[in-house]
Design a protein around this motif. Structure first.
Motif, PDB file in Angstrom:
ATOM      1  N   ASP A  40       0.817  -1.214   0.000  1.00 45.28           N
ATOM      2  CA  ASP A  40       0.000   0.000   0.000  1.00 45.28           C
ATOM      3  C   ASP A  40       0.852   1.265   0.000  1.00 45.28           C
ATOM      4  O   ASP A  40       0.462   2.284  -0.550  1.00 45.28           O
ATOM      5  N   HIS A  41       1.990   1.204   0.664  1.00 45.62           N
ATOM      6  CA  HIS A  41       2.816   2.400   0.832  1.00 45.62           C
ATOM      7  C   HIS A  41       4.061   2.407  -0.048  1.00 45.62           C
ATOM      8  O   HIS A  41       4.984   3.175   0.181  1.00 45.62           O
ATOM      9  N   HIS A  42       4.070   1.555  -1.064  1.00 44.49           N
ATOM     10  CA  HIS A  42       5.196   1.511  -2.016  1.00 44.49           C
ATOM     11  C   HIS A  42       6.513   1.410  -1.254  1.00 44.49           C
ATOM     12  O   HIS A  42       7.443   2.199  -1.455  1.00 44.49           O
ATOM     13  N   ALA A  43       6.567   0.428  -0.364  1.00 40.26           N
ATOM     14  CA  ALA A  43       7.745   0.275   0.484  1.00 40.26           C
ATOM     15  C   ALA A  43       8.791  -0.649  -0.122  1.00 40.26           C
ATOM     16  O   ALA A  43       9.756  -1.016   0.541  1.00 40.26           O
ATOM     17  N   LEU A  44       8.628  -1.039  -1.383  1.00 42.16           N
ATOM     18  CA  LEU A  44       9.626  -1.862  -2.033  1.00 42.16           C
ATOM     19  C   LEU A  44       9.703  -1.507  -3.503  1.00 42.16           C
ATOM     20  O   LEU A  44       8.710  -1.078  -4.097  1.00 42.16           O
ATOM     21  N   GLN A  45      10.888  -1.662  -4.059  1.00 40.37           N
ATOM     22  CA  GLN A  45      11.069  -1.459  -5.487  1.00 40.37           C
ATOM     23  C   GLN A  45      11.715  -2.711  -6.073  1.00 40.37           C
ATOM     24  O   GLN A  45      11.027  -3.509  -6.680  1.00 40.37           O
ATOM     25  N   CYS A  46      12.996  -2.933  -5.849  1.00 39.99           N
ATOM     26  CA  CYS A  46      13.592  -4.148  -6.421  1.00 39.99           C
ATOM     27  C   CYS A  46      13.291  -5.372  -5.571  1.00 39.99           C
ATOM     28  O   CYS A  46      13.421  -6.492  -6.038  1.00 39.99           O
ATOM     29  N   GLY A  47      12.945  -5.154  -4.307  1.00 40.71           N
ATOM     30  CA  GLY A  47      12.530  -6.255  -3.448  1.00 40.71           C
ATOM     31  C   GLY A  47      13.651  -7.048  -2.801  1.00 40.71           C
ATOM     32  O   GLY A  47      13.396  -7.988  -2.060  1.00 40.71           O
ATOM     33  N   PHE A  48      14.906  -6.688  -3.062  1.00 40.32           N
ATOM     34  CA  PHE A  48      15.985  -7.540  -2.556  1.00 40.32           C
ATOM     35  C   PHE A  48      16.171  -7.401  -1.056  1.00 40.32           C
ATOM     36  O   PHE A  48      16.461  -8.373  -0.362  1.00 40.32           O
ATOM     37  N   CYS A  49      15.984  -6.211  -0.519  1.00 33.67           N
ATOM     38  CA  CYS A  49      16.164  -5.991   0.920  1.00 33.67           C
ATOM     39  C   CYS A  49      14.891  -6.303   1.690  1.00 33.67           C
ATOM     40  O   CYS A  49      14.904  -6.370   2.917  1.00 33.67           O
ATOM     41  N   THR A  50      13.789  -6.503   0.962  1.00 32.38           N
ATOM     42  CA  THR A  50      12.463  -6.564   1.583  1.00 32.38           C
ATOM     43  C   THR A  50      12.262  -7.727   2.554  1.00 32.38           C
ATOM     44  O   THR A  50      11.774  -7.501   3.670  1.00 32.38           O
ATOM     45  N   PRO A  51      12.618  -8.950   2.191  1.00 37.88           N
ATOM     46  CA  PRO A  51      12.361 -10.050   3.139  1.00 37.88           C
ATOM     47  C   PRO A  51      13.026  -9.834   4.499  1.00 37.88           C
ATOM     48  O   PRO A  51      12.398 -10.055   5.538  1.00 37.88           O
ATOM     49  N   GLY A  52      14.257  -9.378   4.490  1.00 33.48           N
ATOM     50  CA  GLY A  52      14.949  -9.151   5.764  1.00 33.48           C
ATOM     51  C   GLY A  52      14.247  -8.103   6.610  1.00 33.48           C
ATOM     52  O   GLY A  52      14.129  -8.242   7.829  1.00 33.48           O
ATOM     53  N   ILE A  53      13.759  -7.059   5.969  1.00 33.45           N
ATOM     54  CA  ILE A  53      13.071  -5.996   6.701  1.00 33.45           C
ATOM     55  C   ILE A  53      11.743  -6.512   7.249  1.00 33.45           C
ATOM     56  O   ILE A  53      11.364  -6.207   8.396  1.00 33.45           O
ATOM     57  N   LEU A  54      11.048  -7.309   6.468  1.00 38.37           N
ATOM     58  CA  LEU A  54       9.800  -7.894   6.960  1.00 38.37           C
ATOM     59  C   LEU A  54      10.051  -8.717   8.214  1.00 38.37           C
ATOM     60  O   LEU A  54       9.286  -8.666   9.181  1.00 38.37           O
ATOM     61  N   MET A  55      11.128  -9.493   8.212  1.00 40.90           N
ATOM     62  CA  MET A  55      11.405 -10.342   9.374  1.00 40.90           C
ATOM     63  C   MET A  55      11.795  -9.504  10.578  1.00 40.90           C
ATOM     64  O   MET A  55      11.374  -9.768  11.700  1.00 40.90           O
ATOM     65  N   SER A  56      12.600  -8.454  10.370  1.00 41.32           N
ATOM     66  CA  SER A  56      12.954  -7.581  11.497  1.00 41.32           C
ATOM     67  C   SER A  56      11.715  -7.026  12.168  1.00 41.32           C
ATOM     68  O   SER A  56      11.615  -7.005  13.398  1.00 41.32           O
ATOM     69  N   PHE A  57      10.770  -6.561  11.357  1.00 42.69           N
ATOM     70  CA  PHE A  57       9.596  -5.939  11.954  1.00 42.69           C
ATOM     71  C   PHE A  57       8.583  -6.951  12.452  1.00 42.69           C
ATOM     72  O   PHE A  57       7.776  -6.647  13.329  1.00 42.69           O
ATOM     73  N   THR A  58       8.625  -8.159  11.913  1.00 44.37           N
ATOM     74  CA  THR A  58       7.792  -9.206  12.505  1.00 44.37           C
ATOM     75  C   THR A  58       8.218  -9.420  13.952  1.00 44.37           C
ATOM     76  O   THR A  58       7.385  -9.510  14.860  1.00 44.37           O
ATOM     77  N   ASP A  59       9.528  -9.452  14.178  1.00 46.01           N
ATOM     78  CA  ASP A  59      10.044  -9.568  15.556  1.00 46.01           C
ATOM     79  C   ASP A  59       9.685  -8.313  16.344  1.00 46.01           C
ATOM     80  O   ASP A  59       9.069  -8.394  17.416  1.00 46.01           O
ATOM     81  N   PHE A  60      10.051  -7.152  15.800  1.00 44.67           N
ATOM     82  CA  PHE A  60       9.946  -5.923  16.579  1.00 44.67           C
ATOM     83  C   PHE A  60       8.508  -5.572  16.948  1.00 44.67           C
ATOM     84  O   PHE A  60       8.217  -5.198  18.092  1.00 44.67           O
ATOM     85  N   LEU A  61       7.611  -5.678  15.974  1.00 46.15           N
ATOM     86  CA  LEU A  61       6.211  -5.333  16.272  1.00 46.15           C
ATOM     87  C   LEU A  61       5.595  -6.328  17.246  1.00 46.15           C
ATOM     88  O   LEU A  61       4.647  -6.003  17.955  1.00 46.15           O
TER      89      LEU A  61
END
Lengths: 807, 167, 275
Positions: B101-122
């Motif tokens: 929804d917020h256009h938080a990815l473009q090439c997507g390469f860094c995306t999985p790691g960031i998703l996992m970080s915030f899955t933990d953090f949230l």
């Protein structure tokens, strides 16, 4: 703020969410290293030079070849035997193969390749390869390299300054003679890269039966490099099949420079008789993948006392590292037609000098000559203001190209399509925006703090004229060689017997959302839904329509590939309209496409489904109009006429579209740490029509942080012996979220008259504007002339330090 | 005591994304390579192999960690979660949807790691401030987006979660 | 960037770990969080024959107050200590310094004791230990000893740990006066400090000022807060005594100037915070 005129569109120009996202979010991206490979594929690891400059006395790979799991060790002698040196634009004896031959010329230069069962074993064996080097003096500073008596990088050239060209437009001498004042500045643009998170990946195989090569690699183009690779491999083009993946982890120009590795892994596969896969790691990437060139510019203006620029004179010395790799020296010429930027200056003299040093070879990079040009030009404009006691914004305004001048032919040949620069500037600084920053400055200064305001006005070219590099040749040489120009964009729209639409195009994506935008374009034209359009951007040189201009670089997607897709969709639409008109018994002019139907505009109930009409073309050719060929596959070919070859007088329209970017910012220097902190940043863009504003904003924000990085954080540092000091992500400082200041983005829209969609290239602009804008703000904050980028705390501290308190 | 000699390819058993898995690895095999090459979980990406870029971030016993700084043998008997565990039956979870929804990815390469970080953090801090989000996001490098969309996406996902839980 | 081969051992008890260390000595490396070690292995900067993984030794996974100090076992991660409920009252300086250690993600694995054993000159945890006058507990098959921070921290990446010793715990002394302050200058969030300063207030009102990132190990000095000019002069002397090293990110002079400014500021801040 966005004053976009109301477009009468359903999908085009709307912030449509991206179709690419779902797969990427689920971890189902298909990057090259994710793809299945054949069972007999081996792993490669490159042995690299630890020295900046040395003769290779010998390579002993005996122990390496005997190590566990090792199948071969390939050296420069193999490369020289099996390949020809890469073609280069500058005709000088500086041959380059995929491995070092005879000597090494930069730290990290590939010297050998180990092929083993897996990467771990290949790295073990690489440590057993013994190379005997005889070191030579290294030269890293471009001025030192260009000076007489410097150590020669390529002795057969007799010089390190391998190209020197002078250009003259209008009458600069008279302008300088009659000027009230002359203002000059020397500016250095540093060496950096935009290091995508995914490094180079190549999977190569060789077929002994016909001597052909098959390569999958995250190559971004331009595909003018395909013949360079094929020639090196000594095969005709069709025998080098190059395929690009569905997903690429970013490129920003860098994944052009994978091409020597494609050739390297191709011959490795040939020698070992099995497919070879190479995954570049981060240490290699930082050391040896690619870099933007650093440039020393001395630029001088002839000015009237009220700040009008009558003439510009440039002396550019650009450092390309140890080799010129195609298409270098691109950055020195990509901006050529637009080297007067946003200003109406008729008289220009330019000397472009291209020098080699013992550093990693330069390549394509986002901005590609623009950051170098505008740092010099915009710092000069600031200095003109300071020298004449004028407000920098007033000097900018006094010189901006007037709105009525468009299309505007710049002095060096750029044909600027459209724009309203003065209005953009007025809107940007209006609504109290600039006043707010000025107030912040006043408050800071009253409290004794250092706060500066900077501006930058940038003309952002989109889609290069493929002839731009030939400007470097003399007009006589160009005549002999034959003209080079143009840029062909190709896209194909096909509709299957059940009416499903698929699109292929010549712009492989690395995150720019091309599939989404192409679907928007085609769905808009055909009156169907986004979900009814399937887009595949995996390029296969053996099967797809491509030209030497293919690829994603120089912002060619919006003015180029997108238009080709639009034309292809129109061609398909025209065909379907004929079929439907025939079947509905109405005139073709009465046909409209809406809601998945093709119908009579005057009598909408008289309609057919889109899929039914499409089916007719496949199943019932007897029902087609007599002059129509069956089946539905149309390739749009877009070749804009404005991209002419360089003229005899060396004027060249280097790009098709020209956007406008105007930035201003407030920067404060931290009194404790000497960090330059961006307090406010406003960036106004005019990129014509925006095909997808959501994607456009993402591109602007990404470019902003890259420009910020160049201004304040990132630099490839070499010591005097050519040793590379920026070798890890702990040393090479890519900004994190904590380093990014707030950015306010504004838009106006001057559609380009040179493309049917009116959309200009967008996405390099802030790489060009941000370093200049921040440098100007720092100059204002500190009252200095020389702002060395990146403006690190260490550098600013050295300026501010004064006498140290004694014990 | 667990002992694996350097040339030995030990049988590594653990729970990956809720399922028991097993594959062989020598001691020096990095978890990042093990997940991708031995187990086919290619959603986790490798960007630097020195723990800075964050592309390889996975959850080990619920905590976000760098797979490139972990050996496969270290997760024996542990629970590991990667990006492939987030969507259910092809439906993006709230965090993933917020990224789109917020256009938080473009090439997507860094995306999985960031998703996992915030899955933990949230999971630890369900209602973070922007500054806290920026702090955690600073453990990741992204070259494409300029980070703005990412921050908005995480805050939106947190807000969504908070609104859902509100009475 | 793959590591060279090594043997792997994961002992269940401290004793098993010590026996292995005694046998292999210099050829063995302790693997706790691995956030520093594994990066160095990936770069092939080190070639241990054996890695001894202590991360799961239950006996090392504790945080407790004992003998007037907050004692942290070698398996405790940085985030675990940061989340310890008593941290703000028992070791406020640590509560201030830990958020500066790496990133959230690296603190999930990186250990408190691992940072001490690694001994990076600009690291926050060694600085905190030195300022607080803490000590480490070293154990081997030969027995156990406690070594004060200043004796333990020998130089850049060098400590007084013998090759057969395991750093089993760190002890951060409890302080009657909770006033503490911490500041750091780094190029980016989470980066190694260019200069880090920590200040705690002593019972007699003087301030212990610790500095990391200027010399090859943390340095601590007692400063009498006799007014701004006196403090500035004392910090200035401290800066001159430390000198400072030169690298890509900072000159020696820049480091000294950072100490001058941050040092006085952190002292002020410590003195003014709530006791």
């Amino acid at each position: 703020m966005d004053d976009h005129p109301a477009l009468d569109t359903r999908l085009l120009g709307k912030p449509v969410p991206r179709s690419e996202d779902r797969a990427l979010l689920m971890g189902h991206g298909r990057y090259v290293d994710d793809l299945p490979v054949s069972r007999d594929t081996l792993s490669a690891h490159v042995v690299r030079s630890p020295h900046a400059h040395a003769v290779i006395r010998g390579i002993d790979a005996t122990a390496a070849r005997a190590a566990a799991g090792v199948h071969a060790v390939i050296t420069g002698e193999d490369a020289r035997r099996l390949t020809d040196p890469f073609l280069v634009a500058v005709k000088q004896p500086l041959p380059q193969w995929a491995l070092a031959v005879g000597r090494v010329r930069y730290v990290g230069e590939p010297v050998a390749v180990v092929i083993a069962d897996d990467r771990y074993l290949a790295e073990d064996a690489a440590e057993l390869v013994t190379v005997e080097y005889e070191t030579l003096p290294a030269v890293v500073d471009p001025r030192a390299a260009a000076a007489p008596g410097a150590t020669l990088i390529h002795p057969d050239c007799g010089t390190n300054e391998v190209s020197n060209r002078h250009f003259r437009y209008g009458d600069p001498e008279s302008a300088f003679a009659r000027a009230d004042a002359r203002v000059a500045i020397t500016v250095e643009y540093p060496r950096n890269s935009f290091t995508p998170l995914e490094c180079f990946v190549v999977v190569a195989s060789h077929a002994p039966a016909d001597g052909s090569y098959d390569v999958v690699a995250n190559f971004q183009g331009p595909f003018s490099i395909h013949p360079v690779m094929a020639r090196a491999l000594r095969v005709p083009g069709p025998k080098l099949r190059l395929r690009t993946p569905a997903s690429s982890g970013g490129s920003f120009g860098i994944k052009l420079s994978i091409f020597p590795y494609i050739v390297l892994m191709a011959i490795a596969a040939r020698l070992v008789g099995r497919p070879v896969k190479w995954v570049e790691d981060r240490l290699e990437h930082l050391q040896a993948a690619s870099s933007g060139p650093n440039r020393v510019s001395t630029v001088e203006a002839a000015v009237t006392r009220d700040g009008r620029i009558l003439a510009l004179s440039y002396d550019n010395l650009e450092d390309y590292g140890a080799f010129l790799r195609a298409p270098m020296p691109g950055p020195l010429y990509r901006m050529h037609g637009a080297m007067t930027g946003a200003y109406d200056v008729a008289n220009v003299a330019v000397t472009n000098r291209c020098v080699l040093t013992n550093k990693m070879p330069a390549g394509l990079i986002r901005g590609f000559g623009g950051p170098q040009l505008y740092l010099a030009l915009e710092r000069l404009v600031h200095k003109i203001a300071v020298t004449l006691g004028l407000d920098p914004l007033a000097v900018i305004r006094r010189n901006l190209i007037p709105a009525a001048s468009f299309p505007y032919r710049a002095a060096a040949g750029g044909l600027y399509d459209s724009g309203d620069y003065a209005r953009a500037v007025d809107l940007a600084v209006g609504d109290g925006r600039l006043a707010a920053v000025q107030q912040r400055q006043a408050q800071a200064r009253a409290a004794g703090r250092r706060y500066g305001i900077g501006f930058a006005a940038v003309v952002e070219p989109g889609m290069s004229n493929m002839g731009y590099l030939s400007t470097m040749l003399t007009s006589e040489a160009r005549e002999r060689a034959g003209p080079k120009n143009g840029a062909v964009s190709l896209a194909t729209v096909a509709i299957d017997p059940l009416g499903a639409v698929s699109v292929t195009a010549d712009a492989p994506p690395q995150g720019q959302g091309h599939a989404t935008v192409l679907a928007q374009i085609v769905a808009e034209e055909l009156g169907i839904g986004l979900d009814d359009v399937a887009v595949n951007l995996e390029i296969d040189t053996a099967k797809d329509a491509w030209s030497i201009a293919a690829g994603t670089y120089s912002c060619r997607f919006s003015p180029g590939t997108a238009v080709a897709a639009h034309l292809a969709a129109r061609q398909v639409r025209a065909k379907l309209a004929s079929i439907a008109a025939n079947q509905l018994n109405v005139l073709k002019d009465d046909i409209e496409f809406a809601g998945g139907k093709i119908r009579s505009r005057s009598n909408p109930d008289n309609a057919l489904s889109f899929t039914r009409v499409a089916g007719t073309a496949h199943w019932s050719p007897v029902l087609l109009p007599s002059d129509m060929a069956p089946a539905l596959r149309e390739t749009g070919v877009w070749s804009p006429p404005e991209l002419e070859p360089p003229a005899r007088d060396d004027r060249i329209n280097t790009s098709l579209t020209y956007g406008f970017v105007f930035d201003f910012c407030g920067v404060e220097i931290d009194p404790v740490t000497c960090e330059a902190r961006v307090d406010r940043y406003v960036s106004m863009h005019d990129a014509g029509n925006l095909l997808n504003p959501l994607i456009a904003e993402g591109q602007v924000r990404g470019a902003f942080v890259q420009g910020l990085a160049a201004a304040l954080y990132e630099e490839f540092v070499y010591d005097e012996a050519g040793g590379f000091l920026s070798g890890t992500f702990a040393d090479y400082l890519v900004p994190t979220a904590s380093e990014v200041p707030p950015l306010e983005i504004l838009h106006i829209h001057s559609p380009s008259p040179f493309t049917p969609l009116g959309a200009k290239g967008l996405a390099e602009g802030n790489c060009m504007s941000v370093p200049a804008c921040i440098a100007n703000a720092i100059a204002d904050a500190l009252g200095i002339e020389t702002v060395t980028l990146p403006a690190t705390p260490r550098r600013l501290h050295a300026i501010l330090a004064g006498v140290e308190p004694p014990r | 005591m667990r002992r694996v000699s350097r040339a030995e390819r030990a049988d590594i058993r653990f729970t990956l994304n809720g399922r028991a898995v097993a594959a062989a690895a020598e001691p020096r095999m990095l978890l990042s390579d093990f997940l991708r090459d031995a187990l086919g979980a290619t959603g986790t990406h490798v960007g630097c192999e020195h723990g800075i870029c964050g592309c390889c971030t996975v959850l080990i016993d619920g905590a976000a960690c760098r797979a490139c700084l972990t050996f496969a043998v270290q997760v024996e008997g542990r629970t590991v979660a990667t990006v492939e565990s987030l969507a259910e039956d092809g439906k993006l979870n709230k965090l993933q949807q917020a990224f789109q929804d917020h256009h938080a990815l473009q090439c997507g390469f860094c995306t999985p790691g960031i998703l996992m970080s915030f899955t933990d953090f949230l999971g630890r801090i369900p209602d973070p401030s922007e500054s806290q989000v920026r702090d955690v996001l600073s453990g990741h490098l992204c070259r494409c987006t300029g980070y703005d969309g990412l921050i908005r996406a995480v805050l939106a996902a947190a807000r969504h979660h908070r609104d859902e839980k509100a009475p | 960037m793959k590591p060279r081969p090594f043997d792997y051992l994961r002992p269940d008890t401290v004793e098993e770990a010590l026996v292995a260390l005694a046998e292999h000595g210099e050829g063995a490396r302790i693997l706790a969080g691995g956030q520093s070690l594994v990066a160095m292995l990936n770069f092939r900067l080190l070639e241990p024959l054996l890695l001894i993984d202590i991360a799961r030794i239950a006996a090392l996974d504790y945080i407790r107050v004992e003998g007037g100090a907050l004692e942290v076992g070698a398996a405790v991660t940085q985030n675990r200590l940061l989340a310890y409920p008593g941290l703000g009252s028992e070791a406020p300086l640590l509560a201030l310094a830990l958020p500066w250690v790496g990133h959230f993600q690296t603190r999930n694995r990186g250990t408190v004791c691992g940072s001490l054993a690694h001994a990076d000159p600009s690291a926050e945890i060694p600085l905190a230990l030195a300022v607080l006058g803490g000590e480490v507990v070293l154990r081997s098959v030969r027995g156990e000893r406690r070594v004060a921070a200043t004796d333990f921290q020998a130089g850049m990446l060098a400590t007084a740990r013998a090759p057969d010793e395991l750093l089993v715990a760190a002890r951060f002394p409890l302080r009657a006066d909770r006033r503490a302050a911490f500041r750091e200058t780094a190029r980016r969030h989470g980066d190694f400090a260019i200069v880090a300063v920590a200040a705690v207030v002593e019972p007699d009102g003087s301030v212990r000022l610790g500095v990391g990132g200027i010399a090859d190990r943390p340095s601590v000095r007692r400063i009498e807060p006799r007014g701004a000019a006196a403090v500035a002069a004392a910090v200035n002397d401290f800066a001159w005594d430390l000198g400072g090293y030169d690298d890509m990110h900072a000159s020696p002079r820049y480091r000294r100037d950072l100490l001058r400014r941050m040092g006085t500021a952190v002292i002020d801040e410590a003195l003014q915070c709530a006791a």
